[in-house]
Design a protein around this motif. Structure first.
Motif, PDB file in Angstrom:
ATOM      1  N   PRO A   1       0.803  -1.232   0.000  1.00  0.00           N
ATOM      2  CA  PRO A   1       0.000   0.000   0.000  1.00  0.00           C
ATOM      3  C   PRO A   1       0.831   1.274   0.000  1.00  0.00           C
ATOM      4  O   PRO A   1       0.332   2.328  -0.375  1.00  0.00           O
ATOM      5  CB  PRO A   1      -0.834  -0.110   1.276  1.00  0.00           C
ATOM      6  N   LEU A   2       2.097   1.210   0.437  1.00  0.00           N
ATOM      7  CA  LEU A   2       2.927   2.412   0.444  1.00  0.00           C
ATOM      8  C   LEU A   2       3.212   2.914  -0.962  1.00  0.00           C
ATOM      9  O   LEU A   2       3.488   4.102  -1.163  1.00  0.00           O
ATOM     10  CB  LEU A   2       4.261   2.148   1.159  1.00  0.00           C
ATOM     11  N   ASN A   3       3.147   2.027  -1.949  1.00  0.00           N
ATOM     12  CA  ASN A   3       3.435   2.426  -3.322  1.00  0.00           C
ATOM     13  C   ASN A   3       2.273   3.160  -3.981  1.00  0.00           C
ATOM     14  O   ASN A   3       2.445   3.790  -5.018  1.00  0.00           O
ATOM     15  CB  ASN A   3       3.793   1.205  -4.178  1.00  0.00           C
ATOM     16  N   LYS A   4       1.090   3.067  -3.386  1.00  0.00           N
ATOM     17  CA  LYS A   4      -0.096   3.671  -3.984  1.00  0.00           C
ATOM     18  C   LYS A   4      -0.225   5.140  -3.600  1.00  0.00           C
ATOM     19  O   LYS A   4       0.416   5.617  -2.661  1.00  0.00           O
ATOM     20  CB  LYS A   4      -1.354   2.905  -3.549  1.00  0.00           C
ATOM     21  N   MET A   5      -1.053   5.856  -4.315  1.00  0.00           N
ATOM     22  CA  MET A   5      -1.328   7.239  -3.962  1.00  0.00           C
ATOM     23  C   MET A   5      -1.908   7.293  -2.550  1.00  0.00           C
ATOM     24  O   MET A   5      -2.818   6.534  -2.205  1.00  0.00           O
ATOM     25  CB  MET A   5      -2.314   7.850  -4.958  1.00  0.00           C
ATOM     26  N   GLY A   6      -1.390   8.166  -1.737  1.00  0.00           N
ATOM     27  CA  GLY A   6      -1.824   8.244  -0.341  1.00  0.00           C
ATOM     28  C   GLY A   6      -1.064   7.303   0.565  1.00  0.00           C
ATOM     29  O   GLY A   6      -1.390   7.197   1.754  1.00  0.00           O
ATOM     30  N   GLY A   7      -0.037   6.621   0.035  1.00  0.00           N
ATOM     31  CA  GLY A   7       0.730   5.694   0.854  1.00  0.00           C
ATOM     32  C   GLY A   7       1.417   6.360   2.025  1.00  0.00           C
ATOM     33  O   GLY A   7       1.603   5.758   3.084  1.00  0.00           O
ATOM     34  N   GLU A   8       1.778   7.644   1.853  1.00  0.00           N
ATOM     35  CA  GLU A   8       2.436   8.365   2.950  1.00  0.00           C
ATOM     36  C   GLU A   8       1.499   8.529   4.140  1.00  0.00           C
ATOM     37  O   GLU A   8       1.931   8.564   5.303  1.00  0.00           O
ATOM     38  CB  GLU A   8       2.938   9.721   2.469  1.00  0.00           C
ATOM     39  N   LYS A   9       0.181   8.585   3.884  1.00  0.00           N
ATOM     40  CA  LYS A   9      -0.772   8.693   4.985  1.00  0.00           C
ATOM     41  C   LYS A   9      -0.853   7.378   5.762  1.00  0.00           C
ATOM     42  O   LYS A   9      -1.064   7.375   6.976  1.00  0.00           O
ATOM     43  CB  LYS A   9      -2.151   9.093   4.459  1.00  0.00           C
ATOM     44  N   ARG A  10      -0.692   6.283   5.056  1.00  0.00           N
ATOM     45  CA  ARG A  10      -0.690   4.973   5.725  1.00  0.00           C
ATOM     46  C   ARG A  10       0.516   4.850   6.652  1.00  0.00           C
ATOM     47  O   ARG A  10       0.412   4.332   7.764  1.00  0.00           O
ATOM     48  CB  ARG A  10      -0.701   3.868   4.684  1.00  0.00           C
TER      49      ARG A  10
END
Length: 384
Positions: free
Chosen positions: A211-220
């Motif tokens: 999920p870190l590779n997806k858009m918004g991964g930094e929020k995760r």
């Protein structure tokens, strides 16, 4: 979309939320989700829509969860531009974010788990339950597969120690094991974080971090690293140098690399904060005077607007401060209201273990010798 009807019927509305937290998503709605192939992006939230429409906003900047500034300092710097008001604690001399490098590998081709990290986490849990059962524990992972593995291994381990199993069951905050999608909103005294991803059997590191590779991964990532009240310990076969940002443009992966560097101790707190305000004249004079008497002191302790002007180290315990001297100087005047200055700041600092001594500029320059005598009396009353 569920909010639209309520807003349409209302004469006015207040939308409350945090744009740095994860918006609604069905990425983990099924345990069989193939993380390497997932193409589900975050859904829009009503909060993001309001921000995009320039609806008037007000930000709440006071942070209360973390009992040590280093637990929130990384996130404050990377996600909130250093705008959160945080508080130093009296034992902030050592970092409460640590990393244990685990020798092993990530089984990317088969189970997509890291059994070596899982074993290290479970062993740490058992040790903590034996030595400090009062601390509540939480375990966070990036992937469902890793959280399931740790959950199973922990249950097997607790079965061998029925007294620890009963102790956990009776706790007000039992141990949880959650992947990052399910952990938002939870908190514990101590968070153990399994990175899972890392070199495979052949030592090769894929730049696929689910999920870190997806858009918004930094929020995760932000959600995963902000669950702890007192301590966070990371278990990782991955090192920050293993992440090659030339092979990925994902903000979440770049954030993971930076966070690992911080946890490895390769970035000091001062390097990830932008406030380089020098000590005031008053703080400098008091610090120099105390040093001449043999005391070890530090100025401007803290990384937000709530600094301790002069902190005196405990001569018997170099990991904590015995006295905090605060004035009505720069740090004091950065706070916007009298209530913040005179009520919130001192009460929070005392809750975090500080013994405070207040010095005003007027009193110091009017009769410094009297203030010095009072400071010495306060130190002697503490056995110093």
């Amino acid at each position: 979309c569920d909010a639209v009807g309520a807003i349409a019927r209302a004469n006015a509305a207040i939308i409350v939320g945090d744009s740095q937290q994860m918006p609604p998503t069905n990425f983990f709605s099924m345990a069989v989700t193939d993380e390497s192939d997932a193409d589900v992006d975050d859904l829009d939230s009503i909060l993001d829509d309001c921000l995009a429409l320039s609806v008037p906003k007000r930000t709440l900047n006071w942070h209360y969860r973390s009992n040590h500034e280093d637990l929130i300092a990384f996130s404050n710097h990377h996600y909130y531009d250093g705008e959160l008001v945080t508080f130093p604690s009296a034992n902030d001399c050592r970092s409460h974010v640590t990393l244990e490098h685990v020798e092993g590998y990530y089984d990317m081709g088969k189970t997509r788990t890291n059994a070596f990290e899982a074993e290290a986490v479970v062993n740490d849990v058992i040790q903590r339950l034996r030595t400090n059962p009062q601390q509540s524990l939480g375990i966070v992972t990036f992937s469902i597969q890793q959280s399931n593995l740790i959950y199973d291994m922990l249950n097997d381990a607790l079965a061998s120690y029925p007294e620890l199993e009963q102790l956990n069951a009776q706790s007000e905050e039992p141990i949880f094991v959650k992947n990052l999608e399910n952990v938002q909103g939870d908190e514990r005294d101590v968070i153990l974080f399994s990175i899972c991803y890392g070199p495979d059997k052949d030592g090769k590191v894929s730049m696929n971090f689910g999920p870190l590779n997806k858009m918004g991964g930094e929020k995760r990532l932000y959600v995963a690293i902000t669950r702890a009240r007192n301590e966070m310990k990371i278990f990782s076969t991955l090192r920050s140098d293993d992440i090659d940002l030339r092979r990925t443009q994902a903000e979440g992966v770049a954030g993971l690399k930076a966070f690992l560097r911080f946890a490895e101790g390769r970035n000091s707190m001062s390097e990830i904060t932008s406030d380089d305000t020098p000590p005031s004249i008053l703080a400098t004079q008091i610090a120099q005077w105390l040093q001449s008497l043999g005391y070890q002191v530090k100025c401007n302790v803290g990384y937000s607007n709530c600094k301790i002007d002069v902190a005196v180290l405990d001569p018997n315990d170099s990991t904590r401060y015995i006295l905090g001297i605060v004035s009505d100087g720069i740090s004091y005047n950065k706070l916007s209201t009298v209530h913040d200055k005179e009520v919130v700041r001192p009460s929070m600092l005392r809750r975090l273990g500080w013994q405070l001594f207040r010095v005003s500029y007027v009193d110091w320059f009017k009769d410094a010798s009297m203030i010095k005598g009072n400071i010495i009396a306060a130190l002697k009353s503490m056995g110093c």
